[in-house]
Design a protein around this motif. Structure first.
Motif, PDB file in Angstrom:
ATOM      1  N   ASN A   6      19.525  -3.701  67.776  1.00 56.29           N
ATOM      2  CA  ASN A   6      18.745  -4.596  68.631  1.00 56.29           C
ATOM      3  C   ASN A   6      17.591  -5.108  67.786  1.00 56.29           C
ATOM      4  O   ASN A   6      16.664  -4.363  67.458  1.00 56.29           O
ATOM      5  N   THR A   7      17.627  -6.376  67.443  1.00 57.97           N
ATOM      6  CA  THR A   7      16.674  -6.925  66.471  1.00 57.97           C
ATOM      7  C   THR A   7      15.405  -7.478  67.099  1.00 57.97           C
ATOM      8  O   THR A   7      14.539  -7.985  66.374  1.00 57.97           O
ATOM      9  N   SER A   8      15.288  -7.393  68.425  1.00 55.08           N
ATOM     10  CA  SER A   8      14.083  -7.901  69.108  1.00 55.08           C
ATOM     11  C   SER A   8      13.752  -9.320  68.657  1.00 55.08           C
ATOM     12  O   SER A   8      12.636  -9.622  68.201  1.00 55.08           O
ATOM     13  N   SER A   9      14.773 -10.186  68.770  1.00 59.30           N
ATOM     14  CA  SER A   9      14.642 -11.615  68.420  1.00 59.30           C
ATOM     15  C   SER A   9      14.291 -11.825  66.959  1.00 59.30           C
ATOM     16  O   SER A   9      13.556 -12.770  66.600  1.00 59.30           O
ATOM     17  N   MET A  10      14.774 -10.950  66.091  1.00 54.16           N
ATOM     18  CA  MET A  10      14.591 -11.093  64.638  1.00 54.16           C
ATOM     19  C   MET A  10      13.121 -11.179  64.245  1.00 54.16           C
ATOM     20  O   MET A  10      12.757 -11.847  63.276  1.00 54.16           O
ATOM     21  N   GLY A  11      12.277 -10.497  65.013  1.00 56.74           N
ATOM     22  CA  GLY A  11      10.847 -10.494  64.697  1.00 56.74           C
ATOM     23  C   GLY A  11      10.077 -11.665  65.276  1.00 56.74           C
ATOM     24  O   GLY A  11       8.882 -11.814  65.008  1.00 56.74           O
ATOM     25  N   LEU A  12      10.759 -12.473  66.087  1.00 58.75           N
ATOM     26  CA  LEU A  12      10.098 -13.640  66.686  1.00 58.75           C
ATOM     27  C   LEU A  12       9.204 -13.191  67.844  1.00 58.75           C
ATOM     28  O   LEU A  12       9.660 -12.531  68.767  1.00 58.75           O
ATOM     29  N   GLU A  13       7.943 -13.555  67.790  1.00 56.13           N
ATOM     30  CA  GLU A  13       6.990 -13.236  68.844  1.00 56.13           C
ATOM     31  C   GLU A  13       6.176 -14.478  69.176  1.00 56.13           C
ATOM     32  O   GLU A  13       5.491 -15.015  68.311  1.00 56.13           O
ATOM     33  N   LYS A  69       8.472  -7.716  60.155  1.00 56.19           N
ATOM     34  CA  LYS A  69       9.605  -7.260  60.972  1.00 56.19           C
ATOM     35  C   LYS A  69      10.903  -7.908  60.503  1.00 56.19           C
ATOM     36  O   LYS A  69      11.947  -7.257  60.457  1.00 56.19           O
ATOM     37  N   GLU A  70      10.832  -9.185  60.177  1.00 54.59           N
ATOM     38  CA  GLU A  70      12.017  -9.885  59.685  1.00 54.59           C
ATOM     39  C   GLU A  70      12.523  -9.240  58.402  1.00 54.59           C
ATOM     40  O   GLU A  70      13.727  -9.000  58.242  1.00 54.59           O
ATOM     41  N   ALA A  71      11.617  -8.929  57.488  1.00 53.25           N
ATOM     42  CA  ALA A  71      12.005  -8.298  56.223  1.00 53.25           C
ATOM     43  C   ALA A  71      12.609  -6.921  56.460  1.00 53.25           C
ATOM     44  O   ALA A  71      13.594  -6.535  55.802  1.00 53.25           O
ATOM     45  N   GLN A 108      17.067 -19.858  60.069  1.00 53.28           N
ATOM     46  CA  GLN A 108      18.510 -20.018  60.181  1.00 53.28           C
ATOM     47  C   GLN A 108      19.191 -18.674  59.853  1.00 53.28           C
ATOM     48  O   GLN A 108      19.881 -18.524  58.836  1.00 53.28           O
ATOM     49  N   HIS A 109      18.984 -17.717  60.731  1.00 49.18           N
ATOM     50  CA  HIS A 109      19.458 -16.359  60.474  1.00 49.18           C
ATOM     51  C   HIS A 109      20.980 -16.268  60.437  1.00 49.18           C
ATOM     52  O   HIS A 109      21.530 -15.432  59.708  1.00 49.18           O
ATOM     53  N   MET A 110      21.652 -17.087  61.202  1.00 47.54           N
ATOM     54  CA  MET A 110      23.110 -17.036  61.233  1.00 47.54           C
ATOM     55  C   MET A 110      23.691 -17.241  59.840  1.00 47.54           C
ATOM     56  O   MET A 110      24.483 -16.443  59.344  1.00 47.54           O
ATOM     57  N   GLN A 111      23.261 -18.305  59.191  1.00 46.15           N
ATOM     58  CA  GLN A 111      23.784 -18.611  57.856  1.00 46.15           C
ATOM     59  C   GLN A 111      23.292 -17.614  56.818  1.00 46.15           C
ATOM     60  O   GLN A 111      24.032 -17.238  55.899  1.00 46.15           O
ATOM     61  N   ARG A 112      22.049 -17.178  56.941  1.00 43.58           N
ATOM     62  CA  ARG A 112      21.491 -16.246  55.960  1.00 43.58           C
ATOM     63  C   ARG A 112      22.245 -14.928  55.965  1.00 43.58           C
ATOM     64  O   ARG A 112      22.575 -14.366  54.903  1.00 43.58           O
ATOM     65  N   ILE A 113      22.541 -14.405  57.154  1.00 44.77           N
ATOM     66  CA  ILE A 113      23.230 -13.121  57.236  1.00 44.77           C
ATOM     67  C   ILE A 113      24.682 -13.256  56.794  1.00 44.77           C
ATOM     68  O   ILE A 113      25.215 -12.383  56.091  1.00 44.77           O
ATOM     69  N   LYS A 114      25.339 -14.340  57.192  1.00 39.98           N
ATOM     70  CA  LYS A 114      26.720 -14.562  56.753  1.00 39.98           C
ATOM     71  C   LYS A 114      26.815 -14.591  55.235  1.00 39.98           C
ATOM     72  O   LYS A 114      27.714 -14.004  54.638  1.00 39.98           O
ATOM     73  N   SER A 115      25.865 -15.262  54.621  1.00 42.62           N
ATOM     74  CA  SER A 115      25.867 -15.386  53.165  1.00 42.62           C
ATOM     75  C   SER A 115      25.466 -14.078  52.486  1.00 42.62           C
ATOM     76  O   SER A 115      26.145 -13.613  51.564  1.00 42.62           O
TER      77      SER A 115
END
Length: 365
Positions: A111-118, A126-128, A157-164
């Motif tokens: 559970n990434t809690s919105s990837m650190g988005l607040e 948090k993102e790191a 653009q977390h989708m592309q970053r994680i895929k890559s």
């Protein structure tokens, strides 16, 4: 006189403790949607169980055999609940290391809690921490709840970053909520194995996106197929005004909100258990249940399944970084055709939830 007062106080407090322990053990077997106090009971179990041991020692020191037996009987009744609360594999080697040319694979839930988005701003620390945890585990299948990604150039653009970064050629995203056409929220699954079918199954409503659907994906792994359910069951979603309105009229108070959450979450648990039972393939359920191991939610979903942490781990297995050191609310459950080889709870800082990873394999018929 003082000794009499002390012993009577100990006795009555012990009786209350034993009653509370038994209620905490057995009430979670009742659907809190029908009996809402059952929703609270299991939360206190990790404290009540050790206290009962303490009282046993006290009465043994006083040489009060009947009170010792009273506590021992309560402890024995609570043992099944204790075995779902603590991992007991003290001497087992629990290291995730896939054997070469084996049928083993790894799966992580986070559970990434919105990837650190607040408040629409990303906390870079948090993102790191999230990316470091993913890189450290490098799971073959990665399931993320409260996932956020942004299509806008220059945004997250977390989708592309994680895929890559993770070398994931396959993925499925539920896309439960969209803000301003490019801010996307929901549950996502990334995989190094082919995703042959996937869907988002409605299970309720959530302000944050995650918690309104179950992600279901059929994945082809080394000649076999497994079905993965990545889920985020409804949370209390308390806000500041909720605590201020604890005694507000029905429909607005904190207790009423909790009762409503119990009802919705128990319905989600029953729905998910039915979906698992209907699966034509060996199933894995992973995600944030927002409930403890001593709960109707966990009992319902985990029936006839293996808890990866309990099969291999030791101690609390804490997955929430605040409120209580005993809170394990994120799980990986696998049906018996799957073998659990090892599991691990990562502790990235700062992070609200801790990711859980397991190494599994499918038994060859």
């Amino acid at each position: 006189m003082l000794k009499i007062i002390v012993r009577r106080t100990l006795l009555w407090s012990n009786i209350c403790l034993v009653a509370a322990l038994l209620l905490s053990t057995f009430l979670p077997g009742i659907n809190p949607g029908k009996c809402w106090p059952a929703g609270f009971s299991g939360f206190f179990f990790p404290v009540l169980f050790p206290l009962c041991f303490l009282y046993t020692c006290v009465w043994a020191w006083y040489k009060k055999r009947k009170y010792v037996l009273m506590n021992i009987m309560a402890i024995l009744c609570a043992v099944p609940a204790a075995l779902t609360t603590w991992g007991v594999h003290i001497f087992r080697k629990n290291i995730i290391s896939k054997e070469t040319n084996s049928r083993q694979f790894t799966l992580m839930t986070y559970n990434t809690s919105s990837m650190g988005l607040e408040r629409y701003v990303t906390d870079k620390d948090k993102e790191a921490a999230i990316y470091n945890a993913i890189a450290s585990g490098s799971p073959d299948i990665l399931c993320m709840q409260e996932f956020y990604t942004n299509d806008t150039p220059g945004k997250d653009q977390h989708m592309q970053r994680i895929k890559s970064a993770g070398n994931y050629p396959y993925h499925y995203f539920t896309g439960d909520k969209i803000h301003w056409e490019s801010w996307h929220y929901g549950i996502v699954l990334f995989s190094r194995y082919p995703v042959i079918a996937a869907s988002a199954i409605p299970c309720g409503e959530s302000e944050t996106g995650s918690g309104s659907t179950f992600l279901r994906a059929d994945i082809a792994i080394k000649g076999d197929t497994i079905r993965v359910f990545a889920v985020h069951l409804i949370s209390y979603m308390f806000k500041g005004e909720d605590y201020e309105n604890m005694k507000a009229p029905k429909g607005t108070g904190l207790v009423y909100k909790m009762r409503s959450t119990f009802r919705t979450r128990s319905a989600q648990a029953l729905q998910l258990a039915a979906l698992v039972a209907e699966s034509p393939y060996p199933a894995i359920v992973c995600g944030d249940f927002n409930d403890t191991p001593v709960s109707f939610t966990y009992k319902t979903i985990s029936r006839n399944m293996q808890d990866a942490f309990l099969k291999t781990g030791v101690g609390w297995g804490r997955t929430l970084s605040y409120l209580s050191p005993s809170l394990r609310i994120d799980y990986i459950l696998a049906q018996p055709p799957l073998t659990v080889h090892a599991s691990k709870v990562f502790h990235p800082r700062p992070s609200e939830h801790f990711p859980v990873m397991a190494c599994l394999s499918l038994k060859k018929n």
